[in-house]
Write an enzyme that holds these catalytic residues in place. Structure first.
Site, short mmCIF file in Angstrom:
data_model
loop_
_atom_site.label_atom_id
_atom_site.label_comp_id
_atom_site.label_asym_id
_atom_site.label_seq_id
_atom_site.Cartn_x
_atom_site.Cartn_y
_atom_site.Cartn_z
N HIS A 194 52.15 35.94 44.59
CA HIS A 194 51.29 35.23 45.53
C HIS A 194 51.04 36.00 46.82
O HIS A 194 49.96 35.87 47.42
CB HIS A 194 51.75 33.80 45.73
CG HIS A 194 51.39 33.01 44.51
ND1 HIS A 194 50.08 32.68 44.23
CD2 HIS A 194 52.11 32.63 43.45
CE1 HIS A 194 50.04 32.09 43.06
NE2 HIS A 194 51.26 32.04 42.55
N ARG A 301 41.78 27.22 42.09
CA ARG A 301 43.16 26.89 41.72
C ARG A 301 43.59 25.66 42.52
O ARG A 301 44.11 25.79 43.63
CB ARG A 301 44.09 28.06 42.07
CG ARG A 301 43.92 29.31 41.22
CD ARG A 301 44.93 30.38 41.64
NE ARG A 301 45.10 31.41 40.64
CZ ARG A 301 44.47 32.59 40.67
NH1 ARG A 301 43.63 32.88 41.65
NH2 ARG A 301 44.70 33.48 39.73
N GLU A 436 44.53 31.59 28.00
CA GLU A 436 45.59 32.39 28.61
C GLU A 436 46.86 32.38 27.77
O GLU A 436 47.85 33.02 28.10
CB GLU A 436 45.86 31.94 30.05
CG GLU A 436 46.06 30.46 30.22
CD GLU A 436 46.17 30.05 31.69
OE1 GLU A 436 46.39 30.90 32.56
OE2 GLU A 436 46.05 28.83 31.95
N ASN A 459 45.89 37.08 33.58
CA ASN A 459 47.20 37.22 34.22
C ASN A 459 48.27 36.67 33.29
O ASN A 459 49.32 37.28 33.08
CB ASN A 459 47.25 36.45 35.55
CG ASN A 459 46.16 36.87 36.50
OD1 ASN A 459 45.57 37.93 36.32
ND2 ASN A 459 45.87 36.06 37.48
N ASP A 460 48.00 35.50 32.75
CA ASP A 460 48.96 34.91 31.82
C ASP A 460 48.79 35.45 30.41
O ASP A 460 49.77 35.64 29.70
CB ASP A 460 48.83 33.38 31.82
CG ASP A 460 49.55 32.78 33.01
OD1 ASP A 460 50.72 33.16 33.23
OD2 ASP A 460 48.96 31.97 33.72
N CYS A 507 38.72 34.90 34.56
CA CYS A 507 39.12 34.65 35.94
C CYS A 507 40.48 35.26 36.27
O CYS A 507 41.00 35.07 37.35
CB CYS A 507 39.10 33.16 36.25
SG CYS A 507 40.16 32.22 35.15
C1 PEP Z 1 45.43 33.71 34.78
O1 PEP Z 1 46.47 33.36 34.24
O2 PEP Z 1 44.81 34.75 34.50
C2 PEP Z 1 44.85 32.88 35.86
C3 PEP Z 1 43.68 33.14 36.37
O3 PEP Z 1 45.60 31.84 36.32
P1 PEP Z 1 46.83 31.96 37.34
O4 PEP Z 1 46.85 33.36 37.88
O5 PEP Z 1 46.58 30.93 38.41
O6 PEP Z 1 47.99 31.63 36.47
MG MG Z 2 47.21 31.38 34.47
#
Ligand code: PEP
Ligand code: MG
Length: 579
Positions: A194, A301, A436, A459-460, A507
């Site tokens: 973060h 988010r 994800e 990201n996930d 995203c």
């Molecule tokens: C992701 O997982 O790519 C995503 C955009 O969600 P977050 O980063 O909030 O988990």
């Molecule tokens: Mg995510």
């Protein structure tokens, strides 16, 4: 003092830019006082009371300053510190200790504070655990007064510097005064932690995960951070300073050129249209979104609305926020993601049972389907806001089609109730999901029949595909967006959606990654959603590359065996596109 040679550290380039300034180390002073007898107990108590008084005055000043610069909410943390200075359990225990045992103030302060910190740190409740940080912080401040040394606080920074810290908490980042803080370096963290996301949204150059050696950088040392390459130079020589000054000038000039693309549509060199949208975490991010020419919001988010407070946000409160975002975006598409709590994002006040694998646990839509009232409240707020713009609702962490069906059913029920209550709800709301979880990518053909769109959360998706914790820098080498396994999943998702005539966005951080964009363009991704600061560089890049050409490379790229090979191919091809 012996002259230091330049040292180079590598870390993760978390937010682009170059900065040259003196380092400012955030308090990491682990001073341990020696036990000793007070010469005169009354005098010692007097000395301690004075130190508390001085700490109090300093805190009031910092609190006022933070309030002026960043608003009352950001200054609240200091209110908690001030309350601790009045807390008899803490202050009186120290005074009693000096009186009864005749110990020196530093030792007694250290001893009492440590017992507090120990108890609080072991608590189940996250809010109480956070109090341990406050106790540590305030103890450091009083200790510095007793010792006559200055206590470095972020909010008190009043000259240009680069902040160095083990990590920056959201409350640390809230206090950064961007008139002076030109960048930051953290010892831990990853591109998706973060503090990194925050740095990108503040547009501050940041290198994170620079490792333990960063702990050796002391306040006042001249440093350079190159947050494009992920490099930190400690005590650079003149030649290095000149080189980086020139690089910085070039970077800043390019930034000015990018401004010219602000209001232009996003087209590839051969005229293929894609949408560049922005990721946001709060209404405060909207200004940057609009200033960077986003064509919509690809990810809101909403969990940040639920965090950093003591109770759940009400339906009305949420409605006002969603309505505000839709109105500010002036009928541009806005994808609002339902609550994604769990994983690294906790809601202490919900008192959820601790899990040994939170990233694999009751997270996001799983939690919402488990706590239906909480979910229904958010869905109602979203539905009510829908008549104020172009709303798209997105469910996170869908793994199986039943979760999606259950979430859609609740949405339908709430919509029917609202209509019955005479509250207007738009008929044009699109409903989509994040892809994800690898299971969802692999079964995207089934899911595509049930949605209006997909948004790939890399990201996930990378974390789960590679089985590598996205918060753990020791395995960050596995965060490989362009690994063939990830690219194959992405291609499957796009093809499955296209077959059903649905659009696909992305995203996750990969959407703004210049090494991935040409591949994604060629695969037919429709929408790229990223940090606002990445939008203009992405638009400039897309303008130079051809959709047809990159589409023709897809099979060749997917047949390559490693990310290194793929990155090299993309670099080579884009270099020739750009010259
Ligand atoms: C992701 O997982 O790519 C995503 C955009 O969600 P977050 O980063 O909030 O988990
Ligand atoms: Mg995510």
């Amino acid at each position: 003092m012996a002259k230091m040679l330049t040292r180079r550290l590598s870390g993760i380039a978390a937010s682009p830019g170059i900065a040259l300034a003196k380092a400012f180390r955030i308090n990491n002073d682990h001073y341990v006082p020696v036990a000793g007898k007070a010469v005169d107990r009354d005098l010692e108590i007097h000395r301690f009371r004075n130190a508390v008084e001085e700490a109090k005055q300093e805190l009031v000043e910092i609190k006022d300053l933070t309030e002026q610069r960043m608003g009352a909410a950001k200054a609240e943390i200091f209110e908690a510190h001030l309350m601790l200075l009045e807390d008899p359990d803490y202050i009186d225990a120290i005074i009693e200790g000096i009186k009864d045992e005749g110990m020196n103030a530093e030792f007694k302060l250290h001893e009492v504070a440590n017992s507090f910190i120990e108890v609080l740190s072991a608590m189940d409740n996250e809010l109480l655990r956070e109090r341990a940080v406050d106790v540590r912080d305030i103890t450091g401040r009083i200790m510095s007064k007793l010792r006559g040394v200055s206590f470095e606080a972020i909010a008190a920074i009043n000259e240009p510097c680069i902040v160095i810290a083990e990590d920056l908490t959201p409350s640390d980042t809230a206090q950064l005064n961007l008139d002076y803080v030109l960048g930051f370096v953290t010892e831990v963290g990853s591109r998706t932690s973060h503090s990194a996301i925050m740095a990108r949204s503040l547009e501050v150059p940041a290198v994170v995960g620079a490792g333990e050696i960063a702990a050796e950088i002391v306040t006042g040392t001249k440093i350079i951070i190159d947050a494009i390459e992920g490099v930190v130079l400690i005590a650079p020589n003149e030649q290095e300073v000149e080189t980086y000054q020139a690089r910085k000038a070039y970077y800043d000039q390019r930034k000015a050129q990018l401004r010219k693309l602000l209001d232009q549509p996003t087209l590839s060199a051969d005229g293929h249209r894609v949408e560049l949208a922005a990721n946001i975490g709060s209404v405060e991010d909207l200004q940057k979104v609009l200033a960077n020419g986003a064509e919509g919001i690809g990810l809101f988010r909403t969990e940040f609305l639920y965090m950093g407070r003591k109770t759940l946000p009400s339906e009305e409160e949420q409605f006002q926020v969603y309505k505000h975002v839709l109105e500010r975006m002036d009928n541009k598409p806005v994808v609002i993601r339902t609550l994604d709590i769990g994983g690294d994002k906790e809601l202490p006040y919900m008192k959820l049972p601790a899990e040994s694998n939170p990233f694999l646990g009751l997270r996001a839509v799983r939690l919402c389907l488990n706590q239906k009232d909480l979910f229904r409240t958010q869905l109602r707020a979203l539905l009510r806001a829908s008549s104020y713009g172009q709303l798209k609702i997105m469910f996170p962490m869908i793994a199986v089609v039943e979760e999606l069906q259950a979430a859609k059913q609740l949405l339908l029920e709430e919509k029917a109730k609202l209509i019955q209550e005479g509250i207007p709800v738009s008929d044009l709301i699109e409903v989509g999901i994040m892809i994800e979880v690898p299971a969802a990518a692999l079964a995207a053909d089934f899911l595509a029949k049930e949605v209006d769109f997909f948004s790939i959360g890399t990201n996930d998706l990378i974390q789960y595909t590679m089985a590598a914790d996205r918060m753990n820098e020791t395995v960050s080498y596995l965060y490989q967006p362009c690994h063939p396994s990830i690219l194959r999943l992405i291609q499957m998702v796009i093809q499955a959606a296209n077959k059903e005539g649905k659009w696909v966005g992305m995203c996750g951080e990969m959407a703004g990654d210049e090494r991935a964009i040409p591949i994604l363009l060629g695969m037919g991704l429709h929408e790229f959603s990223m940090s606002a600061s990445s939008i203009l560089p992405a638009r400039a890049l897309l303008k130079e590359i051809s959709y047809q050409e990159w589409a023709s490379y897809t099979q060749q790229i997917l047949a390559m065996s490693s990310q290194a090979q793929i990155n090299q191919f993309v670099e080579q091809k884009t270099r020739s596109d750009l010259t």
